[in-house]
Design a protein around this motif. Structure first.
Motif, PDB file in Angstrom:
ATOM      1  N   LEU A   1       0.841  -1.199   0.000  1.00  0.00           N
ATOM      2  CA  LEU A   1       0.000   0.000   0.000  1.00  0.00           C
ATOM      3  C   LEU A   1       0.878   1.252   0.000  1.00  0.00           C
ATOM      4  O   LEU A   1       0.674   2.172  -0.797  1.00  0.00           O
ATOM      5  N   LEU A   2       1.877   1.240   0.898  1.00  0.00           N
ATOM      6  CA  LEU A   2       2.759   2.402   0.989  1.00  0.00           C
ATOM      7  C   LEU A   2       3.508   2.606  -0.319  1.00  0.00           C
ATOM      8  O   LEU A   2       3.565   3.716  -0.855  1.00  0.00           O
ATOM      9  N   GLY A   3       4.043   1.491  -0.829  1.00  0.00           N
ATOM     10  CA  GLY A   3       4.871   1.594  -2.031  1.00  0.00           C
ATOM     11  C   GLY A   3       4.063   2.064  -3.223  1.00  0.00           C
ATOM     12  O   GLY A   3       4.450   2.985  -3.940  1.00  0.00           O
ATOM     13  N   VAL A   4       2.889   1.443  -3.406  1.00  0.00           N
ATOM     14  CA  VAL A   4       2.073   1.800  -4.562  1.00  0.00           C
ATOM     15  C   VAL A   4       1.564   3.227  -4.405  1.00  0.00           C
ATOM     16  O   VAL A   4       1.600   4.020  -5.357  1.00  0.00           O
ATOM     17  N   GLY A   5       1.125   3.556  -3.201  1.00  0.00           N
ATOM     18  CA  GLY A   5       0.659   4.933  -2.955  1.00  0.00           C
ATOM     19  C   GLY A   5       1.757   5.931  -3.264  1.00  0.00           C
ATOM     20  O   GLY A   5       1.537   6.937  -3.952  1.00  0.00           O
ATOM     21  N   HIS A   6       2.977   5.601  -2.807  1.00  0.00           N
ATOM     22  CA  HIS A   6       4.110   6.494  -3.049  1.00  0.00           C
ATOM     23  C   HIS A   6       4.363   6.629  -4.541  1.00  0.00           C
ATOM     24  O   HIS A   6       4.576   7.734  -5.051  1.00  0.00           O
ATOM     25  N   ALA A   7       4.291   5.481  -5.242  1.00  0.00           N
ATOM     26  CA  ALA A   7       4.567   5.519  -6.687  1.00  0.00           C
ATOM     27  C   ALA A   7       3.557   6.397  -7.413  1.00  0.00           C
ATOM     28  O   ALA A   7       3.903   7.211  -8.265  1.00  0.00           O
ATOM     29  N   LEU A   8       2.276   6.231  -7.035  1.00  0.00           N
ATOM     30  CA  LEU A   8       1.230   7.000  -7.722  1.00  0.00           C
ATOM     31  C   LEU A   8       1.352   8.487  -7.400  1.00  0.00           C
ATOM     32  O   LEU A   8       1.276   9.336  -8.284  1.00  0.00           O
ATOM     33  N   LEU A   9       1.596   8.783  -6.093  1.00  0.00           N
ATOM     34  CA  LEU A   9       1.746  10.193  -5.704  1.00  0.00           C
ATOM     35  C   LEU A   9       2.965  10.804  -6.378  1.00  0.00           C
ATOM     36  O   LEU A   9       2.950  11.970  -6.778  1.00  0.00           O
ATOM     37  N   ARG A  10       3.992   9.983  -6.503  1.00  0.00           N
ATOM     38  CA  ARG A  10       5.221  10.468  -7.108  1.00  0.00           C
ATOM     39  C   ARG A  10       4.965  10.896  -8.543  1.00  0.00           C
ATOM     40  O   ARG A  10       5.432  11.930  -9.005  1.00  0.00           O
ATOM     41  N   TYR A  11       4.177  10.065  -9.225  1.00  0.00           N
ATOM     42  CA  TYR A  11       3.857  10.427 -10.601  1.00  0.00           C
ATOM     43  C   TYR A  11       3.087  11.741 -10.640  1.00  0.00           C
ATOM     44  O   TYR A  11       3.320  12.593 -11.488  1.00  0.00           O
TER      45      TYR A  11
END
Lengths: 638, 154
Positions: free
Chosen positions: B52-62
């Motif tokens: 969850l953290l990783g995917v959330g971070h990836a999406l927010l990063r984009y």
């Protein structure tokens, strides 16, 4: 030029000294046959080493040519290297005790490129080393005088403007360390690394030691520990003092023309030169003790590695310690920054620091509690909470010692209480401006602005940073720095251009200088226009010329100045473009000619020749019938 | 040039990377369960949290990532936890690379790396470009850098 002949046996002995140690153990462990074998091996190795060094000596050749220093070297893999004088950052000469005894010196030339020393000449005679040093400086200033910008002389200021002459400029002493200052350097040098090392070693020996003292009382153990720690501090302090003393013995900083020269060292003598035009940043450091006594240190940074230190310990080509006002006076000789008045971060930020320290204290208490609970010793685990008293003053001090100041040509930043660093960065030296906001900083609505330079200690992350300023102010600062860098670059370019191309015709140079702004603005529009403009080019090449490019070609105004095509832009491009080679064709088609070759490879190769013919024909017809639109454009410009 | 965003497909790359990292981080938990040191639900929960953290971070990063070429500088705005805004003056650009790593090639993407003499921002990397976009950007920056006619100041 050849190396000093003494360097052959010296280098050979240097190489084999390691093997001697190994052989010593071999002899010790095998008394019967060890000695004979060791002698044989040693003889062979020494012969081999001497042979290699003779070959090295024969192969090694350096030459000071018109504008480069050429070094060819290498026995097995050969290397020829040319270092342009303009690119040399510093020239360092070092001589250890043994080297002094046999009369050789090592010369290191640093450039900004690469991670190791670029030019290493091992070894030449001391006189030759000095000659190289002086000669490099002389040729460098002759070089820059001939063409490449004399920015250094203005920066060096008073008295340094004297041109190069055969003798070399006179040396003017800026700073020489006094015995009192040297003693102070020693006293204030504390080598923390030793403690780390000993702590690491002793952590392994504690189980061993505890087996020797199985029944010792807690009091005795504590006392031993305290004495041990005290002794450790004393020893590392003395070692630090000794190292600093030998390092800075006889420290002397002087200026010769546009170059700073330093000398230092008791056993190993270092001397070196730093061109003032290569100075990236100045750094003042002090700590509470130095501040109380009114002293500070100064280090001078270039993009080369820190002289004599291989980039590990920061630049020591600096003033180790001197009275604060003297240090500042000296620094102003190098970089004329004004009288700084630092602006501090917003006061509310003290709460942030207080909160941070309180969290640290909380963690300490929790750790103490954990230990106490685990051991069941009933110790007063809440004792570290007493540190909470120190939190407000600590937060206040941290806030108080932060700040930045925008001078006329320099950015100054200040950080740290225990080890306070004031960094002076000329706007011209800024490479990047970085604005960071951590999640915690965002909560307080503050940001950190870092001005990145090519200086060597920036590698260690000691950039000039304005930490924790209100976001609005930080954005202002960021934009201001960008703007001032632009102005500084324009000024430099102006000065360079005046020298290179206008030779005395200052009026014209001024006009260009003013117009750089307009040109700077125009780059954006150029970017836009090529986005659309890039597309038609392959088409045009394949089908002959489309109507669109016909128009491009035809816009040759009467005055003969071909201007870039900025179609789709409302800007006024009436200023003549600077330094664009206006050949047959409109310059904006392939603005960098360098890349024409690449374009040919992009799949349009088959029709190239035919196209070229077509181009020529087109261009001709364009010139014939293209006068009208060209004239129109010209009118519009006016 | 207005602020540009990255190609949406870069999210796939970053999410995959997040999944991989989550898997690596979850492995010790799974190992502990195998050795009967932890109850069975822990790797599931840990894996879910990391993912969850990783995917959330990836999406927010984009979402956060943007770059822009303005009149005299390249601006980058990025970072989820620590927001970083980098200003690279065009006069300071030393050289520009466009590069494609194996993962990027798999996703049909490329990135563009801008070098200055500064040590910290030595590589300013713009990921998530199309291969053409990356070489166009490289050409564009090269051209602007030449036009800006700077000195490296070292």
């Amino acid at each position: 030029m050849k190396l000093a002949p003494q360097s052959v046996p010296y280098r050979a002995l240097q190489k084999v000294s390691g093997i001697v140690v190994v052989l010593f153990f071999v002899v010790n462990n095998n008394p019967e046959w060890g000695f004979a074998a060791a002698t044989a091996v040693a003889g062979a190795v020494v012969l081999l080493a001497v042979g290699y060094e003779v070959a090295y000596y024969r192969r090694f050749d350096y030459e000071l040519t018109e504008d480069t220093l050429d070094i060819s070297s290498g026995v097995i893999s050969r290397r020829e290297r040319e270092i342009p004088y303009r690119r040399i950052q510093n020239v360092d000469v070092s001589r250890s005790v043994i080297q002094r005894a046999i009369g050789v010196a090592a010369v290191d030339l640093e450039t900004a490129g690469g991670s190791s020393t670029e030019g290493s000449i091992r070894f030449v005679s001391p006189d030759e080393a000095t000659r190289i040093q002086r000669e490099v400086q002389r040729r460098k200033s002759a070089d820059s005088g001939a063409g490449a910008g004399r920015e250094s002389t203005d920066r060096a200021g008073g008295g340094a403007g004297a041109g190069p002459d055969a003798v070399g400029p006179a040396e003017e002493e800026l700073f020489a360390i006094s015995p009192g200052e040297l003693a102070l350097v020693g006293a204030l040098s504390f080598d923390g690394r030793l403690i780390g090392l000993l702590a690491f070693l002793s952590s392994g020996s504690i189980p061993v030691l505890s087996s020797f003292v199985p029944e010792a009382s807690a009091v005795a153990l504590t006392a031993t520990a305290i004495v041990g720690v005290g002794g450790l501090f004393l020893v590392s302090w003395m070692l630090g003092a000794g190292v600093a003393f030998t390092n800075y013995y006889g420290f002397r900083l002087s200026r010769a023309g546009d170059e700073l020269r330093y000398e230092r060292g008791l056993f190993r003598r270092y001397s070196g030169s730093i061109p003032t035009e290569k100075v990236q940043a100045l750094r003042f450091t002090d700590n509470p003790a130095k501040r109380a006594l009114g002293y500070a240190s100064l280090s001078i940074e270039t993009a080369g590695y820190a002289p004599g230190q291989g980039g590990e310990q920061g630049s020591q080509a600096a003033v180790p310690i001197a009275a604060t006002d003297r240090v500042y006076r000296l620094a102003r000789e190098v970089e004329a920054f004004g009288d700084p008045r630092f602006s501090r971060p917003p006061k509310r930020i003290r709460w942030r620091y207080a909160f941070r320290y309180a969290v640290v204290v909380g963690i300490l208490v929790a750790a103490a509690f954990g230990v106490d609970w685990y051991l069941g010793a009933g110790l007063p685990w809440y004792a570290p909470a007493a540190l909470l008293v120190a939190v407000p003053p600590a937060a206040h001090l941290k806030w108080k010692h932060r700040g930045y100041w925008l001078g006329e040509d320099h950015l100054l930043t200040r950080n740290g209480f225990w080890s306070r660093t004031v960094t002076v960065v000329p706007y011209y030296r800024i490479q990047n401006v970085i604005d960071t906001r951590t999640v915690f900083q965002r909560r307080w609505d503050v940001a950190t602005i870092v001005a990145d330079t090519a200086g060597s200690s920036s590698i260690a992350g000691n950039d000039a940073a304005a930490v924790d300023f209100a976001t609005d102010e930080a954005i202002d600062l960021r934009e201001t720095l960008r703007e001032r860098l632009r102005v500084a670059v324009a000024e430099h370019r102006d000065r360079r251009d005046r020298f290179e191309w206008f030779e005395g015709d200052v009026g014209e140079a001024d006009a260009i200088g003013e117009s750089t702004e307009a040109i700077g603005e125009s780059t954006e529009a150029i970017g836009e226009s090529t986005d659309e403009g890039d597309e038609p080019i392959p088409d045009a090449d394949n089908e002959g010329f489309s109507d669109e490019s016909d128009e491009d070609q035809s816009e040759i105004p009467d005055d003969g100045v071909i201007r870039p095509d900025f179609s789709g832009s409302d800007r006024d491009y009436s200023e003549p473009a600077e330094r664009i080679d206006t050949g047959e064709y409109a310059v904006d088609r392939n603005p960098s000619d360098i890349h024409d070759a690449d374009r040919g490879e992009d799949g349009e190769g088959e029709g190239d020749e035919a196209d070229e013919k077509g181009d020529e024909a087109d261009a001709k017809s364009d010139r014939d019938d293209g006068d009208e639109p060209g004239a129109d454009a010209n009118d519009a410009d006016k | 040039m207005t602020a540009q965003t990255l190609h949406p497909r870069v999210q796939v790359v970053w999410v995959l990377r997040a999944v991989l990292i989550a898997a690596v981080l979850t492995a010790p938990f799974a190992g502990a369960v195998y050795l009967d040191r932890l109850p069975e639900w822990t790797p599931v929960v840990a894996g879910a949290v990391f993912l969850l953290l990783g995917v959330g971070h990836a999406l927010l990063r984009y979402r956060r990532w943007s770059y822009e070429i303005r009149e005299d500088a390249l601006y980058l705005d990025r970072g989820v936890v620590t927001q970083v805004r980098t200003t690279v003056p065009l006069v300071r650009i030393q050289h520009v690379d466009s590069r494609r790593g194996p993962v990027e090639r798999g996703a049909g993407l490329a990135s563009c790396v801008v070098y200055t003499a500064g040590s910290r921002g030595a590589d300013v990397r713009i990921p998530g470009l199309t291969p053409d976009g990356a070489s166009d950007l490289r050409e564009e920056l090269k051209r602007l850098a030449i036009r800006a006619d700077g000195e490296d100041a070292v």
